[in-house]
Design a protein around this motif. Structure first.
Motif, PDB file in Angstrom:
ATOM      1  N   MET A 132       7.864  -8.437 -20.307  1.00 12.45           N
ATOM      2  CA  MET A 132       7.478  -7.126 -20.839  1.00 12.45           C
ATOM      3  C   MET A 132       7.857  -6.009 -19.866  1.00 12.45           C
ATOM      4  O   MET A 132       7.523  -6.084 -18.689  1.00 12.45           O
ATOM      5  CB  MET A 132       5.976  -7.127 -21.081  1.00 12.45           C
ATOM      6  CG  MET A 132       5.521  -5.939 -21.856  1.00 12.45           C
ATOM      7  SD  MET A 132       3.795  -6.152 -22.306  1.00 12.45           S
ATOM      8  CE  MET A 132       3.923  -7.592 -23.389  1.00 12.45           C
ATOM      9  N   VAL A 145       5.142   2.257 -26.748  1.00 12.65           N
ATOM     10  CA  VAL A 145       3.954   1.529 -26.322  1.00 12.65           C
ATOM     11  C   VAL A 145       3.264   0.825 -27.499  1.00 12.65           C
ATOM     12  O   VAL A 145       2.148   0.354 -27.376  1.00 12.65           O
ATOM     13  CB  VAL A 145       2.927   2.449 -25.613  1.00 12.65           C
ATOM     14  CG1 VAL A 145       3.515   3.028 -24.347  1.00 12.65           C
ATOM     15  CG2 VAL A 145       2.460   3.552 -26.539  1.00 12.65           C
ATOM     16  N   ALA A 146       3.983   0.792 -28.656  1.00 10.89           N
ATOM     17  CA  ALA A 146       3.401   0.067 -29.792  1.00 10.89           C
ATOM     18  C   ALA A 146       3.446  -1.423 -29.497  1.00 10.89           C
ATOM     19  O   ALA A 146       4.216  -1.879 -28.658  1.00 10.89           O
ATOM     20  CB  ALA A 146       4.175   0.390 -31.059  1.00 10.89           C
ATOM     21  N   GLU A 147       2.610  -2.166 -30.194  1.00 13.05           N
ATOM     22  CA  GLU A 147       2.607  -3.616 -29.987  1.00 13.05           C
ATOM     23  C   GLU A 147       3.884  -4.222 -30.540  1.00 13.05           C
ATOM     24  O   GLU A 147       4.452  -3.715 -31.497  1.00 13.05           O
ATOM     25  CB  GLU A 147       1.407  -4.240 -30.715  1.00 13.05           C
ATOM     26  CG  GLU A 147       0.106  -3.832 -30.111  1.00 13.05           C
ATOM     27  CD  GLU A 147      -0.987  -3.721 -31.167  1.00 13.05           C
ATOM     28  OE1 GLU A 147      -1.968  -4.437 -31.016  1.00 13.05           O
ATOM     29  OE2 GLU A 147      -0.839  -2.934 -32.103  1.00 13.05           O
ATOM     30  N   ASP A 148       4.299  -5.345 -29.951  1.00  8.65           N
ATOM     31  CA  ASP A 148       5.407  -6.082 -30.540  1.00  8.65           C
ATOM     32  C   ASP A 148       4.874  -6.706 -31.810  1.00  8.65           C
ATOM     33  O   ASP A 148       3.748  -7.174 -31.845  1.00  8.65           O
ATOM     34  CB  ASP A 148       5.875  -7.173 -29.569  1.00  8.65           C
ATOM     35  CG  ASP A 148       6.126  -6.581 -28.187  1.00  8.65           C
ATOM     36  OD1 ASP A 148       6.755  -5.519 -28.124  1.00  8.65           O
ATOM     37  OD2 ASP A 148       5.659  -7.166 -27.196  1.00  8.65           O
ATOM     38  N   GLU A 149       5.713  -6.691 -32.848  1.00  3.95           N
ATOM     39  CA  GLU A 149       5.253  -7.306 -34.104  1.00  3.95           C
ATOM     40  C   GLU A 149       4.929  -8.759 -33.848  1.00  3.95           C
ATOM     41  O   GLU A 149       5.700  -9.480 -33.228  1.00  3.95           O
ATOM     42  CB  GLU A 149       6.333  -7.173 -35.186  1.00  3.95           C
ATOM     43  CG  GLU A 149       6.426  -5.782 -35.785  1.00  3.95           C
ATOM     44  CD  GLU A 149       5.092  -5.292 -36.368  1.00  3.95           C
ATOM     45  OE1 GLU A 149       4.416  -6.091 -37.018  1.00  3.95           O
ATOM     46  OE2 GLU A 149       4.749  -4.111 -36.145  1.00  3.95           O
ATOM     47  N   MET A 150       3.778  -9.179 -34.299  1.00  9.81           N
ATOM     48  CA  MET A 150       3.372 -10.548 -34.024  1.00  9.81           C
ATOM     49  C   MET A 150       3.662 -11.452 -35.208  1.00  9.81           C
ATOM     50  O   MET A 150       3.557 -11.033 -36.354  1.00  9.81           O
ATOM     51  CB  MET A 150       1.893 -10.575 -33.685  1.00  9.81           C
ATOM     52  CG  MET A 150       1.620  -9.787 -32.419  1.00  9.81           C
ATOM     53  SD  MET A 150       0.118 -10.301 -31.629  1.00  9.81           S
ATOM     54  CE  MET A 150      -1.085  -9.779 -32.793  1.00  9.81           C
ATOM     55  N   LYS A 151       3.986 -12.663 -34.920  1.00  8.91           N
ATOM     56  CA  LYS A 151       4.203 -13.734 -35.902  1.00  8.91           C
ATOM     57  C   LYS A 151       5.340 -13.419 -36.865  1.00  8.91           C
ATOM     58  O   LYS A 151       5.310 -12.431 -37.551  1.00  8.91           O
ATOM     59  CB  LYS A 151       2.922 -14.030 -36.679  1.00  8.91           C
ATOM     60  CG  LYS A 151       1.965 -14.830 -35.838  1.00  8.91           C
ATOM     61  CD  LYS A 151       0.540 -14.725 -36.392  1.00  8.91           C
ATOM     62  CE  LYS A 151      -0.448 -15.008 -35.274  1.00  8.91           C
ATOM     63  NZ  LYS A 151      -1.777 -14.547 -35.627  1.00  8.91           N
TER      64      LYS A 151
END
Lengths: 604, 90
Positions: B1, B84-90
């Motif tokens: 990251m 700073v958004a979250e990484d797309e999960m799954k």
């Protein structure tokens, strides 16, 4: 109930469930035509729905900490929204709100505004940041952000006082509904309600509560909307009662003038029952406006501080989902809350309009006395009529009832079939159970995680922690049911207090923990302790020691005293003591951006 | 990251704060401002309702729902803008 196939299939599963429930309603309607009695229908409605919730609870059982405390953090935003809405809408919202508007008119709408506007605070100040923090409980966040067991313990105390006040009201409501629908004494009904509540939460913790709450939301919203739409349609106001209510409000205003509402005061009194004395629309200025905004403010700050609501947003898969989930929650809550004023208006119209068959005010006393629903509900002490002036006509100040009746008896007043009454009972039960579940779990989790695991025995293994959590849940439920069976306050008084307790003690420590880096341990301790103490002392003084009200701040609004004390104490003490260490400041920085690992590790 | 620099954090937080303040101003108006003048507003009607009554029964509620959806969307955009958004999960 595990893995992603379950999550992916949620729309299908709950779609089938909704279809099944509607099929059940239709089946009951058919049985009614074949002569099944209203009592049997009521029993079947309660039994069937509670049985389903218990089944979901059993299927969701778990021995994993993450699943038990935060439902594995995989609840999609929309479904978490439904669960929160059920968690939120208590017996008070479902059963008492429309009645409150019926009696309180515009002034009571402060609750409606407060209990929805609070979500703006949840979304903008709290939920996404607490989600990023990665805590299991609200005291877990306070304890980690501010450090030290004192802060954690204080948070646990405020949480327990606020939530326990609230949960007794909910168990009380389940008892009332169960006893009415099943025809058992109230004291037994309370324990029956508790049994249902525990079946939903004990084996699966937050995971079980989440999936039962979604199911309960579906039942309660159908149960609330269907009768109102039906009634509106029957009276010729069309299929969207919320919009049609405008004309109904105008009609009510004319009828109230005709019946001299607000002028004719009751000359007799019946314990717990009220006659209509407040005009529907009058808003007033000065003190009335002040009372409105202060009540709305207390309810909003309380909404944003009540742990059973905040912890629902710990269960979403991401910070972004937490934020969206608040929006969905409010949308689902809104569906009920903007219907309640319409329901109150329609019910009033039915009772007050002498031209309608349902109208009773202004009719011959003997005729009214012989109505079925009047006899049925007077028999259980929910209403009373008395020809005080002996003129043989029922006046507005001669008709007394309990607020709850507006929702519970409306189907009968309007002459809807018994199946609707059964549906309403099931809805009220769902509302009270889902809130009680969330509250009991919030208390038990705070005690098991924050008090037992974090403070008393940090070396306890997973199994032991979860066993302790369950034992606490049962004990607390029992204590709640015991207090509820004593019937100390009416439903709504206790509910408003819970909001004031939570807002006085927790609001500023929670908000400033995110928004003010300088906030430190000593400040948070002072803020929680003094705010909570100030609010509580004020309440005790005005309620039991006969103290005078300041500026009209009564027992529903005591957070107006507690919150400023909390804020000032927290800021002053924080500034007088050392600023938080670099690690804590970094923690706050990390909380403020969605990206990256949660502040607390996944299993802590 | 990848590391997020203090400058980026500061800018992101400044914008977040601005959005939050705007949200709270709108919230304040529809929570308190409007209802303080309810008596006055009742001299107008809106779809049959006296306006002050309408705002408390429905109007403010509608504003709150729309406001939170808008806030969630706007904050999402700010997060993406600063990476700073979250990484797309799954």
């Amino acid at each position: 109930m595990k893995g992603n196939t379950f999550i992916d299939n949620l729309p299908k599963i709950y779609g089938m469930y909704t279809g099944g429930f509607i099929a059940f309603i239709i089946l009951m309607a058919i049985m009614e035509q074949f002569g099944m009695s209203a009592d049997t229908i009521g029993i079947l409605f309660i039994a069937f729905t509670v049985f389903i919730y218990a089944g979901i609870g059993w299927l969701s059982r778990t021995m994993q900490v993450e699943a038990y405390y935060v439902a594995g953090r995989q609840v999609p935003a929309v479904f978490n929204g439904m669960a929160t809405a059920a968690d939120w809408m208590s017996g008070a919202s479902f059963v008492a709100m429309a009645g409150g508007i019926y009696f309180g008119g515009h002034g009571y709408l402060a609750f409606v505004v407060g209990w929805t506007g609070g979500y703006v605070l949840v979304a903008s100040l709290m939920a996404p940041y607490l989600r990023k923090f990665g805590c299991y409980t609200v005291p877990d966040y306070i304890g980690t952000r501010y450090g030290g067991n004192t802060a954690r313990l204080l948070a646990v105390i405020v949480l327990v006082v606020a939530s326990f006040t609230y949960v007794t009201a909910q168990i009380n409501a389940t008892g009332t509904i169960a006893s009415r629908a099943l025809g058992i004494p109230f004291e037994v009904g309370v324990w029956f309600g508790l049994l249902g509540i525990l079946l939903c939460s004990m084996l699966g913790g937050m995971r079980a509560v989440t999936w039962t709450q979604v199911a309960q939301y579906i039942v309660l919203i159908i149960a609330y909307l269907l009768p109102v739409i039906w009634m509106s349609n029957k009276q010729g106001f069309g299929l969207i009662p919320q919009i049609a209510a405008g004309d109904a409000v105008q009609a009510v205003m004319k009828l109230e003038a005709l019946h001299q509402v607000g002028t004719l005061m009751p000359t007799e009194s019946f314990g717990g029952l009220k006659a209509l004395t407040v005009p529907h629309v009058d808003a007033g200025t000065g003190m009335a406006a002040w009372k409105f905004v202060t009540l709305a403010f207390c309810m909003m700050a309380g909404t944003a501080s009540l742990p059973h609501i905040l912890m629902r947003y710990f269960t979403t898969p991401s910070v972004k989902a937490a934020r969206q989930s608040v929006a969905w929650s409010l949308l689902f809550i809104f569906l009920l809350y903007f219907t309640a004023p319409a329901l109150a208006t329609f019910t009033k119209l039915q009772l007050l309009n002498p031209e309608l068959a349902t109208g009773i005010i202004g009719k011959a006393f003997a005729d009214v006395q012989s109505l079925d629903w009047i006899q049925k509900w007077s028999a259980v002490g929910f209403l009373a009529i008395s020809d005080s002036n002996g003129d043989g006509i029922l006046q507005i100040n001669e008709f007394f009832m309990r607020g709850d009746i507006v929702v519970l008896a409306t189907p009968e007043i309007a002459g809807l079939p018994a199946v609707i009454s059964g549906l309403v009972a099931a809805g009220g039960m769902a509302a009270a159970m889902s809130t009680a579940d969330g509250l009991l779990l919030a208390i038990a989790n705070a005690l098991s995680h924050d008090l037992y695991y974090k403070i008393v025995d940090p070396s306890a293994d997973t199994k032991k922690r979860l066993v302790v959590a369950r034992i606490l849940l049962v004990l607390l439920g029992g204590a709640g049911a015991f207090v509820a069976s004593l019937q100390l306050t009416n439903i709504l008084g206790a509910v408003a207090w819970a909001f004031d307790f939570a807002a006085s003690g927790l609001f500023f420590p929670l908000v400033l923990g995110v928004w003010w880096k300088r906030a430190n341990t000593q400040g948070a301790i002072a803020g929680m302790a003094l705010g909570f103490l100030a609010g509580t002392l004020y309440l005790v003084n005005i309620k039991w020691l006969g103290g005078d009200l300041w500026l009209g701040i009564d027992d529903l609004r005591f957070a107006i005293i507690g919150m400023p004390v909390s804020l000032v104490a927290m800021v002053v003490v924080s500034l007088m003591t050392k600023e938080p260490d670099a690690e804590t400041q970094r923690m706050v920085d990390d909380m403020r951006i969605p990206k990256g690992e949660t502040v607390l590790s996944a299993t802590h | 990251m990848s590391e997020i620099t203090p400058e980026v954090r500061a800018k992101h937080w400044a914008k977040t704060k601005r959005l939050t303040i705007i949200t709270l101003i709108i919230w304040f108006i529809f929570s308190f401002g409007v209802h303080w003048f309810a008596d006055f507003l009742n001299s107008f009607t809106f779809i049959g309702f006296p306006l002050g009554f309408y705002m408390a029964a429905q109007g403010s509620l509608v504003v709150f729902v729309v406001l939170i959806f808008w806030l969630a969307r706007s904050q999402g955009k700010i997060d993406e803008e600063f990476g700073v958004a979250e990484d797309e999960m799954k």
